[in-house]
Design an enzyme around this catalytic site. Structure first.
Site, PDB file in Angstrom:
ATOM      1  N   ASP A 119       0.944  -1.198  -0.071  1.00  0.00           N
ATOM      2  CA  ASP A 119       0.072  -0.019   0.035  1.00  0.00           C
ATOM      3  C   ASP A 119       0.832   1.438   0.094  1.00  0.00           C
ATOM      4  O   ASP A 119       2.042   1.203   0.950  1.00  0.00           O
ATOM      5  CB  ASP A 119      -0.744  -0.066   1.211  1.00  0.00           C
ATOM      6  N   HIS A 120       0.650   2.108  -0.997  1.00  0.00           N
ATOM      7  CA  HIS A 120       1.254   3.448  -1.038  1.00  0.00           C
ATOM      8  C   HIS A 120       2.867   3.391  -1.070  1.00  0.00           C
ATOM      9  O   HIS A 120       3.738   3.792  -0.197  1.00  0.00           O
ATOM     10  CB  HIS A 120       1.033   4.461   0.152  1.00  0.00           C
ATOM     11  N   GLU A 129      -1.678   5.919  -8.793  1.00  0.00           N
ATOM     12  CA  GLU A 129      -2.555   6.932  -8.489  1.00  0.00           C
ATOM     13  C   GLU A 129      -2.470   8.185  -9.148  1.00  0.00           C
ATOM     14  O   GLU A 129      -1.542   8.836  -9.000  1.00  0.00           O
ATOM     15  CB  GLU A 129      -2.493   7.197  -6.919  1.00  0.00           C
ATOM     16  N   GLY A 185      -7.787   8.757   6.782  1.00  0.00           N
ATOM     17  CA  GLY A 185      -7.919   9.198   8.216  1.00  0.00           C
ATOM     18  C   GLY A 185      -9.367   9.153   8.691  1.00  0.00           C
ATOM     19  O   GLY A 185     -10.327   8.789   8.015  1.00  0.00           O
ATOM     20  N   HIS A 230      -9.214   4.899  -2.403  1.00  0.00           N
ATOM     21  CA  HIS A 230      -8.627   4.866  -1.213  1.00  0.00           C
ATOM     22  C   HIS A 230      -9.413   5.704  -0.166  1.00  0.00           C
ATOM     23  O   HIS A 230     -10.392   6.365  -0.607  1.00  0.00           O
ATOM     24  CB  HIS A 230      -7.088   5.670  -1.245  1.00  0.00           C
TER      25      HIS A 230
HETATM   26  P1  13P Z   1      -9.004   5.160   5.338  1.00  0.00           P
HETATM   27  O1  13P Z   1      -7.993   5.968   6.214  1.00  0.00           O
HETATM   28  O2  13P Z   1     -10.156   5.671   4.834  1.00  0.00           O
HETATM   29  O3  13P Z   1      -9.118   3.815   6.044  1.00  0.00           O
HETATM   30  O4  13P Z   1      -8.083   4.615   4.082  1.00  0.00           O
HETATM   31  C1  13P Z   1      -7.151   3.549   4.004  1.00  0.00           C
HETATM   32  C2  13P Z   1      -6.301   3.645   2.795  1.00  0.00           C
HETATM   33  O5  13P Z   1      -6.601   4.243   1.817  1.00  0.00           O
HETATM   34  C3  13P Z   1      -5.249   2.703   2.650  1.00  0.00           C
HETATM   35  O6  13P Z   1      -4.285   3.008   1.740  1.00  0.00           O
HETATM   36  O1  G3H Z   2      -3.106   5.088   3.437  1.00  0.00           O
HETATM   37  C1  G3H Z   2      -2.649   4.792   4.574  1.00  0.00           C
HETATM   38  C2  G3H Z   2      -2.873   3.716   5.417  1.00  0.00           C
HETATM   39  O2  G3H Z   2      -3.773   3.910   6.194  1.00  0.00           O
HETATM   40  C3  G3H Z   2      -1.676   3.299   6.152  1.00  0.00           C
HETATM   41  O3  G3H Z   2      -1.241   4.050   7.065  1.00  0.00           O
HETATM   42  O4  G3H Z   2       1.107   4.829   6.579  1.00  0.00           O
HETATM   43  O5  G3H Z   2       0.139   4.923   8.857  1.00  0.00           O
HETATM   44  O6  G3H Z   2       0.550   2.707   8.143  1.00  0.00           O
HETATM   45  P1  G3H Z   2       0.289   4.168   7.664  1.00  0.00           P
HETATM   46 ZN    ZN Z   3      -4.691   5.176   0.690  1.00  0.00          ZN
END
Ligand code: 13P
Ligand code: G3H
Ligand code: ZN
Length: 307
Positions: free
Chosen positions: A81-82, A133, A180, A210
């Protein structure tokens, strides 16, 4: 069974549902999410952020997932993720992830394409699909004018060009969600017209949402009742998530809802049983709360029963 997102998305797109992509952090979150998906017979994406990989370490996380795969007959994709660099994506691909996200959304258009292409060139020969993205995630208030909105949200024509030139396999779009617990200051609103236009430009193509947590009132209230301070927390209403899942969105990212469920349950135990200090006595209820919440979510997304 460890699976790639490509086959999951094909079925999801045609079936007009979305797969839940849940962020894991530790054993309890992993167990709760996997058990929920198994009991609801839902295909699953477990995703790991850069922060979580530093926190829990790659080897621990992969062994947890390996245990889940051994215990449950369920299609599970393992996703970064990211990802913020080619090196991180490469390391996750080499380390057994089945898909990666490279997030160049903060970069200018051409630089974002170049970065995604670099990851795609490494990932594709190894059978790993890449999520990218375009646009910036932000809840935008009513008074923001159209040109400011256009500068932030995903442009449908650019999305098409971006996908064609970068070769990414799925695209995270900005239509009003944000990360968030504070997504909207007033009434929640997503740009569904824009989503429909993006889908028109990219037919049969998996889109990703997301920042899609609903920030469930039940957990916010529990947190606040037991000493938390989350005034004005607000997420994306579940009916909007369900609508997006029918409009080309094949992957819905959820992390905040997991965090809130876990924190609410732990706060409750701490407040009601101040003499309790066995971690299993508060992590257990936290795990149960996450599991119940995820089961509910899988129905909202429409992926329950699709494994
Ligand atoms: P939320 O903060 O809405 O749960 O989104 C999570 C997210 O996009 C993780 O990549
Ligand atoms: O998009 C972000 C996810 O909620 C992951 O958050 O980078 O704090 O692990 P994090
Ligand atoms: Zn995200």
């Amino acid at each position: 069974m460890k699976v790639g997102t490509k086959e999951l998305f094909e079925k999801a797109y045609n079936g007009k549902y979305a797969i839940g992509a849940f962020n894991i952090n530790n054993m309890e979150t992993t167990q709760a999410i996997v058990e929920a998906a198994y009991e609801e017979k839902a295909p699953l994406i477990l995703q790991i952020s850069r922060g979580t990989r530093s926190y829990a370490k790659h080897a621990y996380l992969m062994k947890l997932i390996e245990a889940a795969l051994e215990m449950y007959d369920l299609p599970i994709a393992v996703h970064l993720d990211h990802g913020d660099s080619f090196e991180l994506c490469k390391s996750c691909i080499d380390g057994g992830f089945t898909s990666v996200m490279i997030d160049g959304s903060h970069l200018p258009f051409e630089e974002n394409i170049n970065l995604v292409k670099q990851v795609v060139d490494y990932a594709h020969p190894r059978g790993v699909p890449v999520e990218a993205e375009l646009g910036r995630l932000a809840g935008i208030e009513e008074h923001v004018n159209v040109s400011d909105r256009d500068a932030i949200y995903t442009n449908p024509k650019e999305a098409k060009e971006f996908v064609e030139r970068s070769g990414c396999d799925s695209l995270a779009v900005a239509i009003g969600t944000s990360h968030g617990a504070y997504k909207f200051k007033s009434t929640p609103k997503l740009d569904f017209d824009r989503l429909a236009e993006i889908e028109k430009e990219l037919p049969d193509y998996p889109l990703v949402l997301h920042g899609a947590s609903s920030v469930l009132k039940e957990f916010v209230d529990l947190c606040n009742k037991y000493g938390g301070e989350l005034p004005g927390a607000q997420g994306v209403p579940e009916e909007m998530i369900a609508r997006a899942a029918k409009t080309g969105v094949c992957k819905v990212n959820i992390d905040t809802d997991l965090r809130l469920a876990m924190t609410a349950a732990i706060r409750q135990v701490f407040a009601e049983k101040p003499d309790e200090f066995d971690p299993r006595k508060y992590l257990g209820p936290a795990r149960d709360a996450i599991k119940d919440m995820v089961k509910h979510k899988l129905h909202v997304l429409g992926c329950a029963g699709k494994a």
